[in-house]
Write a protein that holds these residues in place. Structure first.
Motif, PDB file in Angstrom:
ATOM      1  N   THR A  67      -1.858   8.187  -4.770  1.00  0.00           N
ATOM      2  CA  THR A  67      -3.145   8.006  -4.110  1.00  0.00           C
ATOM      3  C   THR A  67      -3.032   8.342  -2.626  1.00  0.00           C
ATOM      4  OG1 THR A  67      -2.685   5.675  -3.653  1.00  0.00           O
ATOM      5  CG2 THR A  67      -3.814   6.181  -5.720  1.00  0.00           C
ATOM      6  N   ASP A  68      -4.175   8.499  -1.964  1.00  0.00           N
ATOM      7  CA  ASP A  68      -4.206   8.732  -0.521  1.00  0.00           C
ATOM      8  C   ASP A  68      -3.873   7.404   0.152  1.00  0.00           C
ATOM      9  OD1 ASP A  68      -4.848   9.060   2.154  1.00  0.00           O
ATOM     10  OD2 ASP A  68      -6.736  10.112   1.777  1.00  0.00           O
ATOM     11  N   GLN A 102       0.825  -1.210   0.000  1.00  0.00           N
ATOM     12  CA  GLN A 102       0.000   0.000   0.000  1.00  0.00           C
ATOM     13  C   GLN A 102       0.858   1.259   0.000  1.00  0.00           C
ATOM     14  OE1 GLN A 102      -3.780  -2.275   2.065  1.00  0.00           O
ATOM     15  NE2 GLN A 102      -2.611  -0.875   3.344  1.00  0.00           N
ATOM     16  N   SER A 162      -3.912   6.421   3.118  1.00  0.00           N
ATOM     17  CA  SER A 162      -4.827   5.979   4.173  1.00  0.00           C
ATOM     18  C   SER A 162      -6.075   5.316   3.612  1.00  0.00           C
ATOM     19  CB  SER A 162      -5.229   7.165   5.059  1.00  0.00           C
ATOM     20  OG  SER A 162      -5.998   8.092   4.327  1.00  0.00           O
ATOM     21  N   LYS A 163      -6.302   5.485   2.296  1.00  0.00           N
ATOM     22  CA  LYS A 163      -7.488   4.898   1.667  1.00  0.00           C
ATOM     23  C   LYS A 163      -7.128   3.877   0.592  1.00  0.00           C
ATOM     24  CE  LYS A 163     -10.194   9.068   2.518  1.00  0.00           C
ATOM     25  NZ  LYS A 163     -10.870  10.238   1.912  1.00  0.00           N
ATOM     26  N   THR A 164      -5.846   3.573   0.458  1.00  0.00           N
ATOM     27  CA  THR A 164      -5.380   2.636  -0.562  1.00  0.00           C
ATOM     28  C   THR A 164      -5.319   1.230   0.032  1.00  0.00           C
ATOM     29  OG1 THR A 164      -4.057   4.364  -1.610  1.00  0.00           O
ATOM     30  CG2 THR A 164      -3.485   2.090  -2.138  1.00  0.00           C
ATOM     31  N   THR A 165      -5.971   0.273  -0.615  1.00  0.00           N
ATOM     32  CA  THR A 165      -5.901  -1.117  -0.155  1.00  0.00           C
ATOM     33  C   THR A 165      -5.357  -2.005  -1.263  1.00  0.00           C
ATOM     34  OG1 THR A 165      -8.181  -1.635  -0.817  1.00  0.00           O
ATOM     35  CG2 THR A 165      -7.850  -0.794   1.408  1.00  0.00           C
ATOM     36  N   LYS A 192      -7.613  -0.876  -4.527  1.00  0.00           N
ATOM     37  CA  LYS A 192      -8.728   0.065  -4.347  1.00  0.00           C
ATOM     38  C   LYS A 192      -8.221   1.326  -3.668  1.00  0.00           C
ATOM     39  CE  LYS A 192     -12.301  -3.481  -4.004  1.00  0.00           C
ATOM     40  NZ  LYS A 192     -13.329  -4.087  -3.140  1.00  0.00           N
ATOM     41  N   SER A 241       0.840   3.681  -3.314  1.00  0.00           N
ATOM     42  CA  SER A 241       0.432   5.064  -3.073  1.00  0.00           C
ATOM     43  C   SER A 241       1.494   6.050  -3.542  1.00  0.00           C
ATOM     44  CB  SER A 241       0.162   5.267  -1.579  1.00  0.00           C
ATOM     45  OG  SER A 241      -0.149   6.610  -1.316  1.00  0.00           O
TER      46      SER A 241
END
Length: 341
Positions: free
Chosen positions: A192-193, A183, A195-198, A218, A187
């Motif tokens: 990407t953010d 992650q 904290s919201k990347t899985t 995601k 990121s």
């Protein structure tokens, strides 16, 4: 006032809220036993567990140095009560009443070493610690960090089988560090953010058995063919990257402690009935040909509630799985034979 079915907790109605009170202690929250608390992973992991609000008691165990770690952590103004236990003669006391047992104990990897090189020393450590767990708190969730995880999880399972207390839903190989790394790297590459990347990571926890599913990131991002292979290899070799960067002075300890606490926290939330999804290396039929495999799993009060499987893989990921199977089979067989010999 009602008693939970598994007898772990007493639910006391207090005003409009519900408080979970451990049967085994006046302190609210479950007990976590950290085995290897004075080590490179154990000390930062102990710090993170001490400040976790979901923990009522924290038992620190190691063969040396535990009183100093406990004294240091006990000065932190967070609720968890900390106690030190030193040497094999105090191991049982450390484990009594434990809801979760975390095992980072063992020797770290050094430059030029593979995880397999660690086997002879670490296999014996995990076997002996799991013997004590099986005798003292067989219903605890057991989170194994000690490498090589691909072998140490089968070792733990065989020990529990030997004592007739085996429950595959309660034994976990912690592969969260592979997810955390994937992650972070994705990121950084894609902006990407974080904290919201899985990023799901399946397979095992060594080299080619680490399989990041970049097709399932995601929120969805696109990777070119020229990006996928080097990024996959970087995730697979990230442990070596840290070992080399530390120039022989250690392996991944801080990031592993962070990842370990994240997984333990998910176990604790699952214990309270809050559904959690994490990747972990467990007994699984997700992939034919291997008895243990890491995929996303749903955690709950009984441990593994559901194995969520690999999802839809692209051609590159399917090939990675096929390449991992022989390595996984060999590591699993090695662990099983170690206990049965």
């Amino acid at each position: 006032m009602s008693l939970s079915m598994n007898g772990r907790t007493l639910m006391s109605m207090l005003g409009n809220g519900v408080r979970f009170v451990s049967f085994r202690s006046k302190h609210s929250g479950p007990k976590v036993a950290l085995l290897g608390a004075n080590g490179g992973i154990g000390q930062p992991l102990g710090l993170l567990l001490k400040i976790n609000p979901n923990i009522g008691r924290l038992a620190l165990y190691d063969i040396v140095g535990t009183p100093g770690v406990a004294a240091d952590l006990s000065h932190i103004d967070s609720p968890a009560e900390v106690k030190a236990f030193t040497g094999p003669q105090e191991l049982q006391k450390a484990l009594e009443g434990a809801d979760v047992v975390v095992i980072p104990a063992g020797v770290p990897r050094k430059p030029g070493m593979t995880r397999d090189d660690l086997f002879n020393t670490n296999a014996g450590i995990v076997r002996d610690l799991c013997e004590a767990v099986a005798k003292t708190c067989p219903k605890a969730f057991v989170a194994i960090i000690t490498n090589p995880v691909n072998s140490t999880v089968p070792i733990a399972s065989e020990v529990f089988k030997k004592h007739n207390v085996y429950d595959p839903k309660r034994i976990f190989g912690v592969t969260t560090l592979d997810v955390v790394r994937a992650q972070a790297f994705v990121s950084t590459m894609k902006g990407t953010d974080v904290s919201k990347t899985t990023v799901p990571v399946i397979g095992g926890h060594a080299g080619v058995t680490i399989i990041p599913l970049l097709s399932q990131v995601k929120p969805s991002v696109k990777f070119s063919d020229s990006e996928v292979k080097p990024l996959t290899e970087r995730i697979q070799d990230a442990g070596t990257e840290v070992v080399q960067a530390k120039a022989g002075a250690g392996s991944a300890t801080l990031s592993m402690a962070f990842a370990g606490e994240r997984f333990v926290n998910a176990l604790l939330k699952g214990l309270k009935g809050e559904k959690q999804v994490q990747c972990a290396y467990v007994k699984s039929d997700a992939v034919q040909g291997v008895e243990y495999f890491s995929t996303p799993i749903e955690l709950g009060p009984n441990g593994v509630e559901k194995i969520l499987g690999t999802g839809t893989l692209n051609a590159f990921e399917k090939q990675l799985v096929q390449s991992a199977i022989p390595e996984l089979k060999s590591s699993i067989e090695k662990g099983v034979k170690f206990v049965k010999k």
